[in-house]
Structures are given as C-alpha cells and as structure tokens.
Scaffold this motif. Structure first.
Motif, PDB file in Angstrom:
ATOM      1  N   GLN A  50      20.044  16.198  29.796  1.00 26.77           N
ATOM      2  CA  GLN A  50      21.150  15.353  30.279  1.00 26.77           C
ATOM      3  C   GLN A  50      22.497  15.974  29.924  1.00 26.77           C
ATOM      4  OE1 GLN A  50      19.218  12.043  27.969  1.00 26.77           O
ATOM      5  NE2 GLN A  50      20.451  10.818  29.362  1.00 26.77           N
ATOM      6  N   VAL A  51      22.536  16.619  28.759  1.00 25.78           N
ATOM      7  CA  VAL A  51      23.761  17.259  28.272  1.00 25.78           C
ATOM      8  C   VAL A  51      23.402  18.680  27.860  1.00 25.78           C
ATOM      9  CG1 VAL A  51      25.589  17.230  26.520  1.00 25.78           C
ATOM     10  CG2 VAL A  51      24.580  15.071  27.303  1.00 25.78           C
ATOM     11  N   VAL A  52      24.235  19.644  28.268  1.00 26.66           N
ATOM     12  CA  VAL A  52      24.020  21.023  27.824  1.00 26.66           C
ATOM     13  C   VAL A  52      25.225  21.478  27.011  1.00 26.66           C
ATOM     14  CG1 VAL A  52      23.932  23.416  28.638  1.00 26.66           C
ATOM     15  CG2 VAL A  52      22.359  21.723  29.570  1.00 26.66           C
ATOM     16  N   VAL A  53      24.940  22.083  25.863  1.00 28.79           N
ATOM     17  CA  VAL A  53      25.983  22.628  24.993  1.00 28.79           C
ATOM     18  C   VAL A  53      26.061  24.126  25.247  1.00 28.79           C
ATOM     19  CG1 VAL A  53      26.742  22.924  22.608  1.00 28.79           C
ATOM     20  CG2 VAL A  53      25.444  20.871  23.263  1.00 28.79           C
ATOM     21  N   ASP A  54      27.271  24.624  25.556  1.00 25.31           N
ATOM     22  CA  ASP A  54      27.433  26.052  25.877  1.00 25.31           C
ATOM     23  C   ASP A  54      28.263  26.759  24.816  1.00 25.31           C
ATOM     24  OD1 ASP A  54      28.777  28.477  27.022  1.00 25.31           O
ATOM     25  OD2 ASP A  54      27.648  27.926  28.830  1.00 25.31           O
ATOM     26  N   PHE A  55      27.625  27.680  24.097  1.00 23.98           N
ATOM     27  CA  PHE A  55      28.325  28.620  23.220  1.00 23.98           C
ATOM     28  C   PHE A  55      27.834  30.001  23.617  1.00 23.98           C
ATOM     29  CE2 PHE A  55      29.020  24.894  20.522  1.00 23.98           C
ATOM     30  CZ  PHE A  55      30.310  25.107  20.075  1.00 23.98           C
ATOM     31  N   THR A  56      28.379  30.540  24.716  1.00 22.64           N
ATOM     32  CA  THR A  56      27.888  31.818  25.220  1.00 22.64           C
ATOM     33  C   THR A  56      28.983  32.885  25.141  1.00 22.64           C
ATOM     34  OG1 THR A  56      28.360  31.128  27.508  1.00 22.64           O
ATOM     35  CG2 THR A  56      26.124  30.747  26.685  1.00 22.64           C
ATOM     36  N   HIS A  57      29.605  33.169  26.267  1.00 21.36           N
ATOM     37  CA  HIS A  57      30.591  34.257  26.325  1.00 21.36           C
ATOM     38  C   HIS A  57      31.604  33.880  27.410  1.00 21.36           C
ATOM     39  CE1 HIS A  57      32.295  38.241  27.080  1.00 21.36           C
ATOM     40  NE2 HIS A  57      31.811  38.588  25.879  1.00 21.36           N
ATOM     41  N   PRO A  58      32.868  34.233  27.214  1.00 22.74           N
ATOM     42  CA  PRO A  58      33.866  33.891  28.245  1.00 22.74           C
ATOM     43  C   PRO A  58      33.474  34.377  29.645  1.00 22.74           C
ATOM     44  CG  PRO A  58      34.968  34.680  26.261  1.00 22.74           C
ATOM     45  CD  PRO A  58      33.492  34.851  26.029  1.00 22.74           C
ATOM     46  N   ASP A  59      32.734  35.489  29.755  1.00 23.60           N
ATOM     47  CA  ASP A  59      32.349  35.997  31.080  1.00 23.60           C
ATOM     48  C   ASP A  59      31.211  35.191  31.704  1.00 23.60           C
ATOM     49  OD1 ASP A  59      34.191  37.950  30.672  1.00 23.60           O
ATOM     50  OD2 ASP A  59      32.731  39.525  30.166  1.00 23.60           O
ATOM     51  N   ALA A  60      30.483  34.435  30.878  1.00 26.38           N
ATOM     52  CA  ALA A  60      29.284  33.731  31.377  1.00 26.38           C
ATOM     53  C   ALA A  60      29.515  32.248  31.605  1.00 26.38           C
ATOM     54  CB  ALA A  60      28.139  33.909  30.369  1.00 26.38           C
ATOM     55  N   VAL A  61      30.495  31.682  30.929  1.00 28.32           N
ATOM     56  CA  VAL A  61      30.577  30.219  30.854  1.00 28.32           C
ATOM     57  C   VAL A  61      30.864  29.559  32.208  1.00 28.32           C
ATOM     58  CG1 VAL A  61      33.026  30.188  30.105  1.00 28.32           C
ATOM     59  CG2 VAL A  61      31.513  28.298  29.507  1.00 28.32           C
ATOM     60  N   MET A  62      31.678  30.175  33.063  1.00 29.35           N
ATOM     61  CA  MET A  62      31.996  29.514  34.340  1.00 29.35           C
ATOM     62  C   MET A  62      30.761  29.440  35.240  1.00 29.35           C
ATOM     63  SD  MET A  62      34.937  28.142  34.415  1.00 29.35           S
ATOM     64  CE  MET A  62      35.298  27.817  36.131  1.00 29.35           C
ATOM     65  N   GLY A  63      29.970  30.497  35.261  1.00 30.90           N
ATOM     66  CA  GLY A  63      28.728  30.476  36.045  1.00 30.90           C
ATOM     67  C   GLY A  63      27.813  29.364  35.548  1.00 30.90           C
ATOM     68  N   ASN A  64      27.709  29.239  34.233  1.00 31.76           N
ATOM     69  CA  ASN A  64      26.878  28.172  33.667  1.00 31.76           C
ATOM     70  C   ASN A  64      27.392  26.799  34.099  1.00 31.76           C
ATOM     71  OD1 ASN A  64      25.373  30.103  32.366  1.00 31.76           O
ATOM     72  ND2 ASN A  64      26.415  29.878  30.396  1.00 31.76           N
ATOM     73  N   LEU A  65      28.715  26.616  34.027  1.00 32.34           N
ATOM     74  CA  LEU A  65      29.277  25.296  34.353  1.00 32.34           C
ATOM     75  C   LEU A  65      29.121  24.964  35.838  1.00 32.34           C
ATOM     76  CD1 LEU A  65      32.395  25.184  32.022  1.00 32.34           C
ATOM     77  CD2 LEU A  65      30.396  23.698  31.967  1.00 32.34           C
ATOM     78  N   ARG A  66      29.270  25.985  36.686  1.00 31.75           N
ATOM     79  CA  ARG A  66      29.053  25.714  38.132  1.00 31.75           C
ATOM     80  C   ARG A  66      27.633  25.200  38.342  1.00 31.75           C
ATOM     81  NH1 ARG A  66      31.506  31.096  38.671  1.00 31.75           N
ATOM     82  NH2 ARG A  66      33.735  30.722  38.822  1.00 31.75           N
ATOM     83  N   HIS A  67      26.684  25.830  37.664  1.00 31.02           N
ATOM     84  CA  HIS A  67      25.275  25.412  37.788  1.00 31.02           C
ATOM     85  C   HIS A  67      25.106  23.987  37.251  1.00 31.02           C
ATOM     86  CE1 HIS A  67      20.821  25.840  37.608  1.00 31.02           C
ATOM     87  NE2 HIS A  67      20.972  25.010  36.590  1.00 31.02           N
ATOM     88  N   LEU A  68      25.642  23.712  36.074  1.00 37.82           N
ATOM     89  CA  LEU A  68      25.429  22.405  35.438  1.00 37.82           C
ATOM     90  C   LEU A  68      26.036  21.285  36.284  1.00 37.82           C
ATOM     91  CD1 LEU A  68      26.151  23.384  31.722  1.00 37.82           C
ATOM     92  CD2 LEU A  68      23.920  22.992  32.794  1.00 37.82           C
ATOM     93  N   ILE A  69      27.272  21.495  36.728  1.00 33.34           N
ATOM     94  CA  ILE A  69      27.928  20.443  37.530  1.00 33.34           C
ATOM     95  C   ILE A  69      27.159  20.253  38.837  1.00 33.34           C
ATOM     96  CG2 ILE A  69      30.062  19.809  38.742  1.00 33.34           C
ATOM     97  CD1 ILE A  69      31.584  21.354  36.487  1.00 33.34           C
ATOM     98  N   GLY A  70      26.755  21.362  39.437  1.00 34.07           N
ATOM     99  CA  GLY A  70      25.988  21.295  40.681  1.00 34.07           C
ATOM    100  C   GLY A  70      24.692  20.523  40.517  1.00 34.07           C
ATOM    101  N   HIS A  71      24.109  20.569  39.319  1.00 32.77           N
ATOM    102  CA  HIS A  71      22.831  19.896  39.082  1.00 32.77           C
ATOM    103  C   HIS A  71      23.000  18.554  38.361  1.00 32.77           C
ATOM    104  CE1 HIS A  71      21.400  23.871  40.188  1.00 32.77           C
ATOM    105  NE2 HIS A  71      20.197  23.322  40.384  1.00 32.77           N
ATOM    106  N   GLY A  72      24.245  18.075  38.249  1.00 34.92           N
ATOM    107  CA  GLY A  72      24.457  16.738  37.670  1.00 34.92           C
ATOM    108  C   GLY A  72      24.200  16.660  36.178  1.00 34.92           C
ATOM    109  N   VAL A  73      24.506  17.730  35.439  1.00 37.71           N
ATOM    110  CA  VAL A  73      24.273  17.752  33.986  1.00 37.71           C
ATOM    111  C   VAL A  73      25.631  17.745  33.268  1.00 37.71           C
ATOM    112  CG1 VAL A  73      23.179  19.013  32.086  1.00 37.71           C
ATOM    113  CG2 VAL A  73      22.199  19.142  34.402  1.00 37.71           C
ATOM    114  N   HIS A  74      25.787  16.848  32.286  1.00 34.49           N
ATOM    115  CA  HIS A  74      27.016  16.810  31.480  1.00 34.49           C
ATOM    116  C   HIS A  74      27.088  18.079  30.616  1.00 34.49           C
ATOM    117  CE1 HIS A  74      27.377  12.512  32.397  1.00 34.49           C
ATOM    118  NE2 HIS A  74      26.108  12.365  32.034  1.00 34.49           N
ATOM    119  N   ALA A  75      28.307  18.475  30.232  1.00 34.14           N
ATOM    120  CA  ALA A  75      28.438  19.701  29.436  1.00 34.14           C
ATOM    121  C   ALA A  75      29.418  19.522  28.286  1.00 34.14           C
ATOM    122  CB  ALA A  75      28.891  20.853  30.330  1.00 34.14           C
ATOM    123  N   VAL A  76      29.047  20.131  27.160  1.00 32.70           N
ATOM    124  CA  VAL A  76      29.925  20.222  25.987  1.00 32.70           C
ATOM    125  C   VAL A  76      30.116  21.713  25.738  1.00 32.70           C
ATOM    126  CG1 VAL A  76      30.083  19.803  23.502  1.00 32.70           C
ATOM    127  CG2 VAL A  76      29.154  18.038  25.016  1.00 32.70           C
TER     128      VAL A  76
END
Ligand SMILES: NC(=O)C1=CN([C@@H]2O[C@H](COP(=O)(O)OP(=O)(O)OC[C@H]3O[C@@H](n4cnc5c(N)ncnc54)[C@H](OP(=O)(O)O)[C@@H]3O)[C@@H](O)[C@H]2O)C=CC1
Ligand SMILES: O=C(O)C1=N[C@H](C(=O)O)C[C@H](O)C1
Length: 249
Positions: A50-76
């Motif tokens: 339901q919630v995904v916590v992202d501590f990755t890399h500045p180059d990776a985080v936007m791709g992750n967020l596009r995926h999460l928002i697209g799939h209806g998952v909250h993000a921290v």
C-alpha cells in the motif's frame, strides 16, 4: 476491532538507509513488510504494497515514483535530487489520482527538521547566513538535499525581509572556496569517513554569530520520521514536501 497492518514495500532495500528501514518496518506492530527490492529488481515484486518507501538514488527515484503513482501506491521518499521541475511533474501525475499521497522529506530526523525551522525563524535578523553540511564520503550528491532545502528556506525568508546579499569583501578566490550558492546562500560540503549526516547553519550580524547544529550520529535517527510518514501518507492525499508539514510545527 483491530485494524489490519499497513502493507509496506521498500526500494533500495540493500542500501544503508533501505536496510535500516526494513528493520524498522519489521519491528513495528502496525506495519507489515511485503517487499524489499533493490537495483535491477522488477517493481512488479512490490506485490500488494500500500505504501512504498524509497531510499534509492536521485537518478532512479522519478522512474520509481511514476510507476508507484501509476499503480495507485502511496510513497514515502527520502531520496534526494528533487528540483521544482520534478515536483511539478509529480503534482501533475497526482492530479489524476486524487486519493493518493506522496511524502518527500529531505530529512526525516526530528532534530534536522527543527534546525531548519529555527534557521528559517532566525534568517531575517542577520545580515549573513551560510550553511555547512558534513557527510560520510560515500554520499553521491553535494550539497546534501537537507542543505539545499535549508538554503532555499533561508533565501526565501531573507527575500521576504528585503535583506541585501551578505557583505563579503572577497575579490580573489580559488574555485569553490566560498562554496556553492543556493538561492543566495553559500553552502559548503565536507565529505569524510566516520561522519553520518551533520549540518551547521551559521548566521552573522553586528558583533555576534549564531550557529544552529544538528548531528545524526546513527541512521536510526531517521526511522521515527520514516514510520510516521508511512502511517500518515495513507490518509494524506497529494504531494507533501517536508516532514515539518506532518509534525505539528
Ligand atoms: N531524507 C532522509 O532523511 C535521508 C535521505 N537519504 C538519501 O537517501 C538516498 C539513499 O541513501 P543511502 O541509503 O545512503 O544510499 P545507498 O547507496 O547505501 O543505498 C541506495 C540503494 O538503492 C539501490 N538502488 C539504486 N537504484 C535503484 C532502483 N532503481 N531501485 C531499487 N533500488 C535501487 C542501490 O543499489 P546499487 O548500490 O546497486 O546502485 C543501493 O542499494 C540518497 O539520496 C540519500 O541522500 C539518506 C539518509 C537520510
Ligand atoms: O546521504 C545521506 O546520508 C543523507 N542524505 C540526505 C541529504 O542529502 O540531505 C539526508 C541526510 O543528510 C543524510
């Protein structure tokens, strides 16, 4: 009736922060770790998080967020590298998902959030302000996201107060000696093994200085803020930037 635990996924799970978040989630009774992924692993592995916590890399985080928002998952999100352009894109994506929350915090440590707040309050009273951030030498970005955020808040407070640039007689300079400039505020970055995450905000005025300092001496310092973010984001739709908005500050 007892509520079901919040299902949490972690991205960057083998990193310094991600591994600490995995332990913190596992230790919280009201949360259930359902996925722990790192670089190269398919985001489909997040399953029913339901919630995904992202501590990755500045180059990776936007791709992750596009995926999460697209799939209806909250993000921290603790990952650094957020520009105004990135935030604008996220606001646009979230507009199509009004039930979804994304919380981005440049720093999840309570003391760091308080230091930024105190610095913003102090900013209008001093002719000059500079920020020194000190981190471990494996950090990818400089200045730190926290220092950039601090400088932007000080810059805004100085502009609102109509302050001129701080007096500075420097006419000859080795490149970088006066640091980077963020919204008119000089920011200096130190990288040393042995450090974790530290920030000094220094103000100078007539016959006095004021120094506000925060030290994270262990990554556990970030965990109460991260867990608070996870518990909050499920019922806080839209984009929130800064933990100060979640704490009653
Ligand atoms: N907001 C806050 O309070 C804090 C923020 N941070 C920030 O968090 C970020 C991570 O810091 P830190 O944990 O020290 O860094 P690390 O390098 O230790 O961890 C990052 C992890 O993410 C992995 N990774 C990279 N890309 C992806 C991807 N696309 N999907 C999943 N995992 C990926 C990395 O793998 P690999 O090594 O193979 O690339 C690595 O295991 C930085 O931006 C840092 O500034 C850090 C501390 C506190
Ligand atoms: O990379 C880190 O370690 C940290 N990153 C964040 C930042 O860039 O501000 C937060 C904290 O300073 C630790």
């Amino acid at each position: 009736m007892t509520e079901s635990p919040i299902r949490v996924g972690v991205l960057g799970a083998r990193g310094r922060m991600g591994a600490t978040v995995v332990q913190a989630v596992e230790g919280a009774e009201d949360l259930r770790l359902v996925a722990a992924l790192d670089a190269g692993e398919d985001l489909a592995g997040l399953g029913d998080a339901q919630v995904v916590v992202d501590f990755t890399h500045p180059d990776a985080v936007m791709g992750n967020l596009r995926h999460l928002i697209g799939h209806g998952v909250h993000a921290v999100v603790g990952t650094t590298g957020f520009t105004e352009e990135r935030l604008a894109e996220l606001r646009g994506l979230l507009a199509a998902k009004p039930e979804l929350g994304v919380l981005i915090a440049p720093n999840f440590a309570l003391g760091a959030v308080l230091a930024m707040r105190f610095a913003t309050q102090a900013a209008r009273f001093y002719a000059s302000a500079e920020v020194v951030e000190l981190h471990h030498n494996r950090k990818a970005d400089a200045p730190s996201g926290t220092a950039a955020h601090t400088a932007r808040m000080i810059g805004a407070a100085r502009a609102e107060a109509g302050l001129a640039p701080g007096p500075d007689a420097t006419t000859s300079e080795v490149d970088g000696a006066r640091g980077a400039e963020v919204d008119g505020v000089r920011v200096h970055s130190v990288r040393l093994p042995g450090l974790v995450a530290h920030e000094e905000i220094m103000f100078g005025g007539e016959g006095e200085t004021l120094t506000i300092r925060h030290d994270s001496i262990d990554r556990s310092s970030f965990m109460p803020g991260v867990l608070l973010g996870v518990r909050t984001v499920v019922s806080r739709p839209g984009l929130t930037v800064g933990l100060e908005n979640v704490l009653d500050l």
